[in-house]
Motif scaffolding. Structure first.
Motif, PDB file in Angstrom:
ATOM      1  N   VAL A  10      17.239  22.709  35.421  1.00  0.00           N
ATOM      2  CA  VAL A  10      16.302  23.641  36.042  1.00  0.00           C
ATOM      3  C   VAL A  10      15.509  22.875  37.100  1.00  0.00           C
ATOM      4  O   VAL A  10      14.820  21.902  36.788  1.00  0.00           O
ATOM      5  CB  VAL A  10      15.340  24.248  34.997  1.00  0.00           C
ATOM      6  N   LEU A  12      12.471  22.588  39.467  1.00  0.00           N
ATOM      7  CA  LEU A  12      11.114  23.104  39.585  1.00  0.00           C
ATOM      8  C   LEU A  12      10.573  22.728  40.964  1.00  0.00           C
ATOM      9  O   LEU A  12      10.268  21.560  41.224  1.00  0.00           O
ATOM     10  CB  LEU A  12      10.220  22.515  38.494  1.00  0.00           C
ATOM     11  N   ALA A  24       7.834  21.714  33.023  1.00  0.00           N
ATOM     12  CA  ALA A  24       8.835  20.777  32.512  1.00  0.00           C
ATOM     13  C   ALA A  24       8.666  20.581  31.009  1.00  0.00           C
ATOM     14  O   ALA A  24       9.654  20.533  30.253  1.00  0.00           O
ATOM     15  CB  ALA A  24       8.720  19.440  33.233  1.00  0.00           C
ATOM     16  N   LEU A  27       9.945  23.654  29.226  1.00  0.00           N
ATOM     17  CA  LEU A  27      11.407  23.702  29.215  1.00  0.00           C
ATOM     18  C   LEU A  27      11.984  22.722  28.201  1.00  0.00           C
ATOM     19  O   LEU A  27      12.972  23.026  27.524  1.00  0.00           O
ATOM     20  CB  LEU A  27      11.956  23.413  30.621  1.00  0.00           C
ATOM     21  N   SER A  34      14.941  19.453  33.262  1.00  0.00           N
ATOM     22  CA  SER A  34      14.365  19.917  34.514  1.00  0.00           C
ATOM     23  C   SER A  34      14.208  18.746  35.478  1.00  0.00           C
ATOM     24  O   SER A  34      14.223  17.582  35.072  1.00  0.00           O
ATOM     25  CB  SER A  34      13.013  20.602  34.291  1.00  0.00           C
TER      26      SER A  34
END
Length: 208
Positions: A10, A12, A24, A27, A34
């Motif tokens: 992911v 960010l 973060a 997640l 991330s």
């Protein structure tokens, strides 16, 4: 084409360090990796076209705004995008979805809502890449067919019998049976239903 051998990531993209760190951490609580980027230009320059996951993108950033980043992303990658903003309005929301955003969330975002949106985006991207891999593998198998085998395949998918194919192509039924066997073998198809499901949509293109 095989999927890259790593877990989803992911991205960010937000100029606020505290926001990136908080997201973060959130997640990580559900096992998602991330990578934070405070500079959207640097993020775009470093993005791999093979990346799997999603992008969490803030709308208001200095230099280049989130909607501009969204437009650039559409040219560079198929990663789904979850937009974040602290200044939501109908026009921004409309422009984000028109630009291809998968979700539009307002800060401060609820943890569960955020995680649901990101996990849905990641699942969507993995499924999309798997479909692409299957399609590309099917195209590669189609390229193994001879011109005659391709003609036979087209007629098999159209529901024609061996006798009908033989008559239309001016071949003997035994020759058609041989071509049919080669088609099933080269396309790794175990049944007529599988053959139609995997290849019917790929036969508009001319044979290789």
């Amino acid at each position: 084409m095989s999927l890259p051998d790593h877990s989803p990531l992911v991205y960010l993209v937000d100029d606020d360090d505290a926001v990136r760190e908080a997201l973060a951490l959130l997640l990580r609580s559900v096992g998602l990796r991330s990578e934070g980027h405070g500079d959207p230009q640097a993020f775009l320059a470093s993005l791999s076209p093979h990346a799997i996951g999603c992008v969490v993108l803030d709308i208001r950033m200095p230099g280049i705004g989130g909607l501009d980043v969204l437009a650039r992303l559409a040219e560079l990658s198929d990663l789904p995008v979850v937009m974040l903003t602290g200044h939501a309005n109908v026009d921004l929301c409309r422009r984000a979805f028109k630009g291809g955003a998968m979700e539009f969330l307002q800060k401060p975002v609820d943890d569960d809502v955020f995680l649901d949106a990101v996990q849905a985006a990641v699942r969507s991207h993995i499924a999309s890449r798997e479909r692409l891999a299957l399609t590309q593998a099917a195209v590669e198998r189609l390229a193994r067919l001879s011109g005659r085998e391709h003609e036979v395949l087209v007629r098999i998918v159209q529901g024609m019998s061996n006798k009908e194919i033989a008559r239309e192509l001016d071949l003997s039924p035994r020759t058609v049976e041989t071509h049919r066997a080669h088609v099933f073998d080269k396309l790794a198809a175990d049944s007529l239903a599988q053959l139609i499901r995997q290849y019917a949509g790929l036969l508009d293109a001319p044979p290789p």
